[in-house]
Design a protein around this motif. Structure first.
Motif, PDB file in Angstrom:
ATOM      1  N   ILE A   9      47.001 106.872 -69.987  1.00 47.64           N
ATOM      2  CA  ILE A   9      47.842 108.056 -69.798  1.00 47.64           C
ATOM      3  C   ILE A   9      47.970 108.711 -71.167  1.00 47.64           C
ATOM      4  CG2 ILE A   9      50.059 108.927 -68.993  1.00 47.64           C
ATOM      5  CD1 ILE A   9      50.361 106.318 -67.407  1.00 47.64           C
ATOM      6  N   ILE A  35      40.732 112.691 -66.072  1.00 42.54           N
ATOM      7  CA  ILE A  35      41.440 113.252 -64.918  1.00 42.54           C
ATOM      8  C   ILE A  35      42.410 114.308 -65.434  1.00 42.54           C
ATOM      9  CG2 ILE A  35      42.915 112.731 -62.948  1.00 42.54           C
ATOM     10  CD1 ILE A  35      42.016 109.741 -63.371  1.00 42.54           C
ATOM     11  N   GLU A  37      44.777 118.205 -64.596  1.00 42.54           N
ATOM     12  CA  GLU A  37      45.417 119.061 -63.589  1.00 42.54           C
ATOM     13  C   GLU A  37      44.503 120.235 -63.243  1.00 42.54           C
ATOM     14  OE1 GLU A  37      49.818 119.944 -63.531  1.00 42.54           O
ATOM     15  OE2 GLU A  37      49.593 119.236 -65.590  1.00 42.54           O
ATOM     16  N   LEU A  58      43.215 116.390 -60.447  1.00 41.91           N
ATOM     17  CA  LEU A  58      44.313 115.756 -59.716  1.00 41.91           C
ATOM     18  C   LEU A  58      45.531 116.654 -59.883  1.00 41.91           C
ATOM     19  CD1 LEU A  58      45.611 113.445 -58.143  1.00 41.91           C
ATOM     20  CD2 LEU A  58      45.997 112.261 -60.312  1.00 41.91           C
ATOM     21  N   ARG A  63      46.736 115.684 -54.446  1.00 43.20           N
ATOM     22  CA  ARG A  63      47.154 114.434 -55.093  1.00 43.20           C
ATOM     23  C   ARG A  63      46.874 113.182 -54.264  1.00 43.20           C
ATOM     24  NH1 ARG A  63      53.183 114.997 -56.591  1.00 43.20           N
ATOM     25  NH2 ARG A  63      52.667 117.205 -56.726  1.00 43.20           N
ATOM     26  N   SER A  67      43.899 110.882 -55.507  1.00 44.41           N
ATOM     27  CA  SER A  67      44.409 109.625 -56.070  1.00 44.41           C
ATOM     28  C   SER A  67      43.651 108.436 -55.497  1.00 44.41           C
ATOM     29  CB  SER A  67      45.909 109.479 -55.788  1.00 44.41           C
ATOM     30  OG  SER A  67      46.654 110.430 -56.509  1.00 44.41           O
ATOM     31  N   LEU A  82      44.018 110.000 -68.064  1.00 46.67           N
ATOM     32  CA  LEU A  82      44.796 110.972 -67.301  1.00 46.67           C
ATOM     33  C   LEU A  82      45.513 111.892 -68.278  1.00 46.67           C
ATOM     34  CD1 LEU A  82      46.137 112.021 -64.652  1.00 46.67           C
ATOM     35  CD2 LEU A  82      47.904 110.274 -65.015  1.00 46.67           C
ATOM     36  N   SER A  84      47.610 115.899 -68.670  1.00 43.11           N
ATOM     37  CA  SER A  84      48.217 117.028 -67.969  1.00 43.11           C
ATOM     38  C   SER A  84      47.751 118.308 -68.658  1.00 43.11           C
ATOM     39  CB  SER A  84      49.742 116.922 -67.995  1.00 43.11           C
ATOM     40  OG  SER A  84      50.220 117.018 -69.319  1.00 43.11           O
ATOM     41  N   PRO A  89      51.730 113.323 -69.656  1.00 44.45           N
ATOM     42  CA  PRO A  89      51.563 113.331 -68.198  1.00 44.45           C
ATOM     43  C   PRO A  89      52.720 112.652 -67.465  1.00 44.45           C
ATOM     44  CG  PRO A  89      49.531 112.664 -69.280  1.00 44.45           C
ATOM     45  CD  PRO A  89      50.605 112.676 -70.336  1.00 44.45           C
ATOM     46  N   LEU A  90      52.852 113.006 -66.193  1.00 46.39           N
ATOM     47  CA  LEU A  90      53.781 112.413 -65.230  1.00 46.39           C
ATOM     48  C   LEU A  90      55.190 112.988 -65.282  1.00 46.39           C
ATOM     49  CD1 LEU A  90      52.707 108.655 -65.341  1.00 46.39           C
ATOM     50  CD2 LEU A  90      51.859 110.473 -63.865  1.00 46.39           C
ATOM     51  N   ASP A  93      54.519 116.214 -63.293  1.00 49.57           N
ATOM     52  CA  ASP A  93      53.088 116.420 -63.074  1.00 49.57           C
ATOM     53  C   ASP A  93      52.594 115.419 -62.037  1.00 49.57           C
ATOM     54  OD1 ASP A  93      53.002 118.333 -65.092  1.00 49.57           O
ATOM     55  OD2 ASP A  93      52.579 116.841 -66.634  1.00 49.57           O
ATOM     56  N   GLY A  95      50.135 112.477 -60.557  1.00 50.96           N
ATOM     57  CA  GLY A  95      49.565 111.309 -61.222  1.00 50.96           C
ATOM     58  C   GLY A  95      50.310 110.032 -60.913  1.00 50.96           C
TER      59      GLY A  95
END
Length: 226
Positions: A9, A35, A37, A58, A63, A67, A82, A84, A89-90, A93, A95
């Motif tokens: 991440i 990965i 957005e 993603l 999603r 995923s 991953l 963004s 990320p997250l 967002d 994921g």
């Protein structure tokens, strides 16, 4: 070097490309695929650092299906990063589902720290940071947003909010009415960009500045409700 069967991440800059970390660059260069957005934002970042990698999308529109597909690829022995569109990320967002799938099946998940709008906003606010309450994103619907703010008023802590650029005026108006016009507030505006600025003071005073300058940009909003 990256290991197989692993999901990284990776935090990326929120505006200033110089904020990317050496570790993030190494991970992005050595994973099997990335990965993201949106392809446009990811390609701009990778092009800036001359990185060529296969990209998979993603986002909020795909999603669940994506995923599952990405999890199968990683589980087959591949490493992935991953990212963004910007920042860590997250946070609001997509994921989470992919990360949860990996955790549930013992696929190693490795966070790679870096740029985030949250910490610069906090440390630049001038408020005491012993404790704070992260409320995140409020509802885009006016009445629901007012209800959420009314509930937050009962939390006697430093409150952190995130919002989209075009709702800055609306949320400051609501805060002035619900928390009181003299409520001490900070708007951390366009962090890491040349136009970065911290607006500190009463909510009503900052609202006047926003209206007079017609300010629109990325921001983090802090309310001192102690």
């Amino acid at each position: 070097m990256t290991n197989q069967n692993r999901l990284y991440i990776v935090s990326t800059p929120i505006g200033n490309y110089e904020d990317i970390t050496l570790r993030a660059l190494e991970i992005l260069k050595t994973v099997d695929f990335i990965i993201c957005e949106e392809f446009k934002e990811a390609r701009r970042l990778l092009s800036r650092f001359k990185i060529e990698k296969e990209l998979f999308s993603l986002n909020e529109h795909n999603r669940e299906e994506s995923s599952r597909e990405l999890f199968e690829i990683i589980s087959s022995g591949k490493s992935a990063a991953l990212i963004s569109d910007c920042g860590t990320p997250l946070f609001s967002d997509p994921g989470h589902l992919l990360v949860q799938m990996c955790i549930n099946t013992n696929v190693e998940v490795v966070p790679v720290p870096g740029a985030s709008s949250l910490m610069p906003a906090l440390v630049g606010s001038g408020f005491n940071l012993d404790r704070f309450y992260y409320a995140g994103w409020l509802s885009p619907k006016k009445e629901l947003r007012k209800t959420e703010l009314s509930k937050l008023k009962n939390i006697k802590e430093l409150i952190v909010l995130m919002e989209t650029p075009y709702r800055l005026k609306a949320i400051l108006t609501d805060i002035s009415k619900i928390f009181g016009s003299s409520c001490q507030t900070v708007v951390a505006f366009d962090l890491t960009l040349p136009s970065e600025k911290f607006y500190r003071g009463k909510a009503s005073e900052i609202l006047k500045i926003v209206e007079s300058k017609n300010l629109k940009g990325e921001f983090v909003l802090l309310i001192n409700n102690r």
